[in-house]
Design an enzyme around this catalytic site. Structure first.
Site, PDB file in Angstrom:
ATOM      1  N   LYS A 247       0.807  -1.232   0.000  1.00 46.84           N
ATOM      2  CA  LYS A 247       0.000   0.000   0.000  1.00 46.84           C
ATOM      3  C   LYS A 247       0.836   1.277   0.000  1.00 46.84           C
ATOM      4  CE  LYS A 247      -4.512  -1.461   1.563  1.00 46.84           C
ATOM      5  NZ  LYS A 247      -4.321  -2.868   1.993  1.00 46.84           N
TER       6      LYS A 247
ATOM      7  N   GLU B 179     -10.234   7.226   3.569  1.00 42.63           N
ATOM      8  CA  GLU B 179     -11.043   6.306   4.362  1.00 42.63           C
ATOM      9  C   GLU B 179     -10.175   5.102   4.705  1.00 42.63           C
ATOM     10  OE1 GLU B 179     -10.831   6.316   1.126  1.00 42.63           O
ATOM     11  OE2 GLU B 179     -10.374   4.203   0.795  1.00 42.63           O
TER      12      GLU B 179
ATOM     13  N   SER C 116       1.559  -9.745  -1.097  1.00 46.71           N
ATOM     14  CA  SER C 116       1.235  -8.326  -0.940  1.00 46.71           C
ATOM     15  C   SER C 116       1.628  -7.744   0.413  1.00 46.71           C
ATOM     16  CB  SER C 116      -0.251  -8.098  -1.197  1.00 46.71           C
ATOM     17  OG  SER C 116      -1.042  -8.947  -0.397  1.00 46.71           O
TER      18      SER C 116
HETATM   19  C1  LIG Z   1      -5.158  -3.918   1.558  1.00 43.29           C
HETATM   20  C2  LIG Z   1      -4.463  -5.156   1.262  1.00 43.29           C
HETATM   21  C3  LIG Z   1      -4.833  -5.984   0.174  1.00 43.29           C
HETATM   22  C4  LIG Z   1      -6.029  -5.711  -0.690  1.00 43.29           C
HETATM   23  O1  LIG Z   1      -5.962  -4.546  -1.441  1.00 43.29           O
HETATM   24  P1  LIG Z   1      -5.766  -4.541  -2.998  1.00 43.29           P
HETATM   25  O2  LIG Z   1      -6.078  -3.161  -3.386  1.00 43.29           O
HETATM   26  O3  LIG Z   1      -6.711  -5.551  -3.582  1.00 43.29           O
HETATM   27  O4  LIG Z   1      -4.361  -4.923  -3.260  1.00 43.29           O
HETATM   28  C5  LIG Z   1      -4.076  -7.114  -0.088  1.00 43.29           C
HETATM   29  N1  LIG Z   1      -3.019  -7.442   0.699  1.00 43.29           N
HETATM   30  C6  LIG Z   1      -2.635  -6.686   1.744  1.00 43.29           C
HETATM   31  C7  LIG Z   1      -1.462  -7.114   2.555  1.00 43.29           C
HETATM   32  C8  LIG Z   1      -3.344  -5.521   2.064  1.00 43.29           C
HETATM   33  O5  LIG Z   1      -2.973  -4.787   3.120  1.00 43.29           O
END
Ligand SMILES: *Cc1c(COP(=O)(O)O)cnc(C)c1O
Length: 405
Positions: A101, A123, A388
């Site tokens: 993020k 938000e 992610s």
């Molecule tokens: C917020 C988040 C997501 C989901 O958000 P996307 O916009 O779909 O990428 C996925 N993995 C993690 C670790 C997150 O914090």
């Protein structure tokens, strides 16, 4: 190159179009007042973010502050436990603040600085976007208001504390169900009233144009790095790329590097407890076309056509829609969207931790679970999974709900 008869050679030049559409999806369905704010932001994006000064500054921040490039790790033990498919992960868990993020938050906050804004607002549901934006605000010395439903504030105490420590102002939203949807509405209201001094920083490839474009482009650093790293490591492209899809920002980040390649791409949505409405958040799988939060996409609706209640074990994936570009890539058949349920996710969470020494975020564990399943099906080849984020934020929840497996 062509996929299903659709030419991807000039894809990024053509999509979105100047009104923010990916085919019929996207756009900017907002009030006249907000339209002005979106036009200002779009104009700023095309002039400022494409300037060599901005690009050079963001590149430096990515290296010296975020710790990029993040590596790709080969999952040797997990791969050989499954068979002959080689599994790799792109390590966004090692990006500063523990997830992808920050890639778009640093871009958005830098743009706010160049635009002369005093404050950035957003938000947040689970608090992950709020923490990433508060981090960016602290770095740039900008004021930061994070709108959050009172229900979520109670549930996400550690993230609320992080935001406050970072100097952000957490604005409690008490109306309606007092969760993410109400927080979005309240943040849009505040923005409409004072967009001259504020930039609204959306947390995924969602919302009105230019946000799906802007967030994708800021996240594309994942795909650019990953493609080059993977070729350097193995001498070829991966056969498949996998990412989880909530709003879809980490997925668009890594997918964008491989859309014009002979690579199969998979987006993984959360099936939660099952297929009944309210038990999952698999919007592309089970949703229909509709407009919410300023954009046209595929969404899950209740009997009144309103955004339906959704559920996932991963609080970062429980949004009743996905970014318009995902709806478009789904329609084109370029990306295959599939689902993974809670149980498969938790299995993958423990498997990756035990076999590789990497504790994934529960969101990312959806992608890992799918990669493991796909490896069994493929029999040979290679799969690159976007990890992610890291799982530190999920420890208490996992221990309480599942114990140690
Ligand atoms: C917020 C988040 C997501 C989901 O958000 P996307 O916009 O779909 O990428 C996925 N993995 C993690 C670790 C997150 O914090």
């Amino acid at each position: 190159m062509k996929h299903n008869g659709f030419e991807f050679d000039n894809y990024f030049k053509n999509y979105p179009d100047e009104k923010g559409f990916f085919g019929k999806y996207g756009g900017a369905y907002v009030s006249d007042e907000l339209k002005k704010a979106m036009e200002e932001t779009t104009e700023a994006y095309y002039t400022i973010c494409k300037s060599s000064k901005f690009i050079a500054e963001l590149r430096k921040i990515r290296r010296d502050f975020q710790g990029r490039p993040t590596p790709i790790s080969y999952l040797e033990r997990l791969s050989s436990s499954i068979g002959n498919v080689q599994l790799y992960v792109k390590r966004e868990d090692l990006n500063h603040s523990g997830a992808h993020k920050l890639n778009h938050c640093m871009g958005e906050a830098l743009l706010a600085k160049y635009m002369g804004k005093k404050k950035i607002i957003a938000e947040t549901g689970a608090g992950q976007h709020g923490v990433a934006l508060a981090t960016a605000a602290a770095y740039f010395g900008l004021e930061c208001d994070i709108y959050m439903g009172s229900v979520d504030i109670k549930k996400q105490a550690p993230n609320v504390a992080r935001m406050k420590i970072l100097g952000a102002n957490v604005v409690e939203v008490t109306h309606g169900l007092a969760t993410l949807k109400e927080a979005v509405d309240a943040a849009f209201d505040a923005y409409t009233k004072n967009y001259k001094d504020i930039l609204y920083c959306i947390g995924s490839v969602l919302g009105p144009h230019p946000f799906p474009l802007m967030v994708r482009d800021f996240q594309s650093v994942i795909g650019v790095e990953a493609r080059e790293q993977f070729i350097n490591m193995t001498g070829e492209l991966p056969d498949a790329v996998v990412a989880c899809v909530g709003g879809g920002s980490n997925a668009m980040g890594i997918f964008s590097g491989f859309l014009n390649d002979p690579v199969d791409i998979y987006g993984v949505e959360p099936l939660g407890r099952g297929t009944a409405l309210g038990d999952h958040a698999a919007s592309l799988q089970y949703g229909t076309e509709g407009i919410m939060h300023g954009f046209n996409s595929i969404m899950l609706k209740d009997e009144n056509g309103e955004p339906a209640p959704v559920y996932s074990v991963a609080s970062g994936l429980d949004y009743p829609s996905s970014g318009p570009e995902h709806a478009f890539l789904h329609e084109l058949g370029r990306v295959k969207y599939d689902v993974i349920n809670d149980e498969e996710t938790i299995d993958a969470f423990f498997t990756l931790s035990r076999m590789e020494g990497i504790i994934p975020a529960i969101e990312s564990a959806h992608a890992v679970a799918y990669g493991m399943k796909l490896a069994k099906k493929m029999g040979h080849g290679s799969i690159l999974i976007n990890l992610s984020g890291r799982g530190d934020k999920d420890m208490d929840y996992i221990i309480e709900k599942y114990g140690i497996r």
